[in-house]
Design a protein around this motif. Structure first.
Motif, mmCIF file in Angstrom:
data_model
loop_
_atom_site.group_PDB
_atom_site.id
_atom_site.type_symbol
_atom_site.label_atom_id
_atom_site.label_comp_id
_atom_site.label_asym_id
_atom_site.label_seq_id
_atom_site.Cartn_x
_atom_site.Cartn_y
_atom_site.Cartn_z
ATOM 1 N N ILE A 106 4.275 10.790 -17.289
ATOM 2 C CA ILE A 106 4.870 10.813 -15.933
ATOM 3 C C ILE A 106 6.316 10.328 -16.055
ATOM 4 N N ASP A 107 7.196 11.022 -15.439
ATOM 5 C CA ASP A 107 8.622 10.681 -15.534
ATOM 6 C C ASP A 107 9.044 9.863 -14.310
ATOM 7 N N PHE A 108 9.240 8.561 -14.515
ATOM 8 C CA PHE A 108 9.652 7.679 -13.411
ATOM 9 C C PHE A 108 11.176 7.524 -13.346
ATOM 10 N N SER A 109 11.847 8.185 -14.236
ATOM 11 C CA SER A 109 13.303 7.992 -14.289
ATOM 12 C C SER A 109 13.971 8.422 -12.986
ATOM 13 N N GLY A 110 13.326 9.364 -12.299
ATOM 14 C CA GLY A 110 13.877 9.823 -11.014
ATOM 15 C C GLY A 110 13.930 8.706 -9.997
ATOM 16 N N ILE A 111 12.985 7.756 -10.098
ATOM 17 C CA ILE A 111 12.954 6.636 -9.150
ATOM 18 C C ILE A 111 13.875 5.528 -9.632
ATOM 19 N N ILE A 129 0.856 -1.203 0.000
ATOM 20 C CA ILE A 129 0.000 0.000 0.000
ATOM 21 C C ILE A 129 0.892 1.254 0.000
ATOM 22 N N THR A 130 1.963 1.222 0.808
ATOM 23 C CA THR A 130 2.880 2.365 0.859
ATOM 24 C C THR A 130 3.541 2.585 -0.502
ATOM 25 N N LEU A 131 3.924 1.473 -1.131
ATOM 26 C CA LEU A 131 4.573 1.556 -2.447
ATOM 27 C C LEU A 131 3.642 2.206 -3.474
ATOM 28 N N ILE A 132 2.375 1.725 -3.497
ATOM 29 C CA ILE A 132 1.401 2.271 -4.460
ATOM 30 C C ILE A 132 1.138 3.750 -4.160
ATOM 31 N N ALA A 133 0.948 4.036 -2.859
ATOM 32 C CA ALA A 133 0.672 5.421 -2.463
ATOM 33 C C ALA A 133 1.843 6.317 -2.868
ATOM 34 N N GLY A 134 3.055 5.812 -2.693
ATOM 35 C CA GLY A 134 4.257 6.568 -3.064
ATOM 36 C C GLY A 134 4.256 6.917 -4.538
ATOM 37 N N PHE A 135 3.948 5.927 -5.376
ATOM 38 C CA PHE A 135 3.905 6.165 -6.825
ATOM 39 C C PHE A 135 2.832 7.190 -7.180
ATOM 40 N N ILE A 182 1.533 9.548 -5.258
ATOM 41 C CA ILE A 182 1.921 10.892 -4.784
ATOM 42 C C ILE A 182 2.999 11.479 -5.716
ATOM 43 N N TYR A 183 3.929 10.623 -6.110
ATOM 44 C CA TYR A 183 5.012 11.076 -6.990
ATOM 45 C C TYR A 183 4.431 11.560 -8.325
ATOM 46 N N ALA A 184 3.455 10.808 -8.832
ATOM 47 C CA ALA A 184 2.834 11.174 -10.108
ATOM 48 C C ALA A 184 2.056 12.476 -9.981
ATOM 49 N N ILE A 185 1.295 12.599 -8.897
ATOM 50 C CA ILE A 185 0.479 13.811 -8.710
ATOM 51 C C ILE A 185 1.384 15.037 -8.545
ATOM 52 N N ALA A 186 2.519 14.812 -7.869
ATOM 53 C CA ALA A 186 3.441 15.931 -7.620
ATOM 54 C C ALA A 186 4.016 16.488 -8.914
ATOM 55 N N GLN A 187 4.011 15.674 -9.958
ATOM 56 C CA GLN A 187 4.573 16.132 -11.235
ATOM 57 C C GLN A 187 3.585 16.904 -12.107
#
Lengths: 182, 170
Positions: free
Chosen positions: B128-133, B98-104, B106-111
């Motif tokens: 969405i740019d996941f390259s940062g992760i 759940i934390t992993l999904i929530a993290g993704f 939040i990361y997407a919304i932040a962009q």
């Protein structure tokens, strides 16, 4: 006591339910030898899983569920020949039963034999639902739990199974059926 | 035909004692007043009685109980599933995902650049740019450890299966 691993107490349970379990297995597996092996396996599996029996259902309902699952697993593995309405051997067996029956005309005995022979001519599913209802001391709700189906589905299955049994009896034992209704 | 099937279904419910009281009264009246119902009822009741009285159970061999008990003497009752599956571990795994999904999320919304809306109303997920992760070295190590653990578990499973087959064959 049984749940604590008391083997003496479990032996009494085996003695009490062995005929029920063996009969249900025989409805699926057309060989007494294999049926006995599967029935033994059912009691061994049940013993190993006793700690998981929480008493929410009757012991009989629980063990019949294990029985049904074990039979289906066995049939899947071995792909054994099962009783079937379309099976030619069964039809030949029915003819033998019929002629054998004629030789034995003691009325009560023939009625008893007629019911028990006619049930072997049914499909395993039909024979099982009738056996569970009439001999397994199971309600429709409990049979639904054993078969993993809705109670209404089981009710319809039971109705149809009895109708098919009746058809078999009329076809192979017409005289006895006439005696029954008079 | 369907009327006949319906009649039989209602009669079986009556005979099995599962019909509702008002339905029972209706069927009793039908049996008394209509010959067709009466004849069908008699026929079905006779079959029901016969199954109750004459359906026999098959008996296994005399050694059946003894065979089972001999086999059981070598066994122990397995502990209840609930005792060896620790709920904390289940909750821990669930929490991790759940934390992993929530993290993704939040990361997407932040962009999202809320000020430059195109007005189309849609959101382009492929931008969405996941390259940062995934360029992060710690994440790469974490993924690699997971893959190795997965392969180890798969190997253990296959070894156990192999042993099982050998045991069954012997």
């Amino acid at each position: 006591m049984v749940k604590n691993g008391n083997q003496q107490a479990y032996s009494q349970l085996v003695t009490r339910y062995q005929n029920y379990v063996f009969t249900i297995v025989l409805r699926y597996i057309n060989s007494r030898e294999d049926a006995e092996e599967v029935a033994q396996d059912v009691f061994i599996k049940a013993y190993k899983s006793l700690a998981d029996f929480r008493g929410e259902s009757k012991f009989s309902t629980w063990i019949y569920t294990i029985t049904t699952t074990s039979c289906l697993t066995f049939l899947r593995k071995k792909k054994l020949e099962v009783h079937s309405l379309d099976n030619e051997k069964v039809m030949a067996h029915a003819e033998q039963v019929d002629s054998g029956m004629r030789a034995n005309q003691v009325e009560q005995k023939s009625k008893l034999a007629m019911v028990n022979q006619a049930i072997t001519l049914l499909s395993p599913d039909d024979a099982q639902v009738i056996t569970l209802f009439y001999r397994g001391e199971q309600s429709l709700d409990e049979i639904a739990t054993i078969l993993g189906q809705e109670t209404n589905t089981v009710k319809v299955r039971l109705h149809r199974a009895r109708q098919r049994l009746r058809d078999k009896m009329e076809k192979f034992f017409p005289q006895e059926v006439r005696d029954l209704t008079t | 035909m369907s009327q006949n099937i319906q009649m039989e279904a209602r009669l079986w419910e009556y005979i099995d004692g599962i019909a509702k009281p008002e339905e029972r009264s209706v069927i009793e009246a039908l049996i008394q007043t209509q010959q067709e119902w009466r004849e069908k009822y008699q026929e079905m009741a006779a079959l029901h009685q016969d199954l109750q009285e004459h359906l026999e159970l098959e008996a296994p061999s005399l050694r059946f109980t003894k065979n089972v008990m001999e086999e059981i003497a070598r066994l122990h009752i397995a502990p209840a599933t609930s005792t060896y599956i620790n709920k904390k571990i289940i909750y821990g795994i669930a929490g991790f995902f759940i934390t992993l999904i929530a993290g993704f999320v939040i990361y997407a919304i932040a962009q999202i650049d809320w000020s430059s809306g195109s007005g189309s109303g849609g959101f382009e997920w492929n931008r969405i740019d996941f390259s940062g992760i995934f360029n992060n070295q710690f994440v790469n190590i974490f993924m690699m450890v997971n893959i190795v653990l997965g392969l180890m578990l798969f190997d253990r499973y296959l070894t156990a299966q192999k042993k099982n087959w050998k045991k069954q064959a012997s």
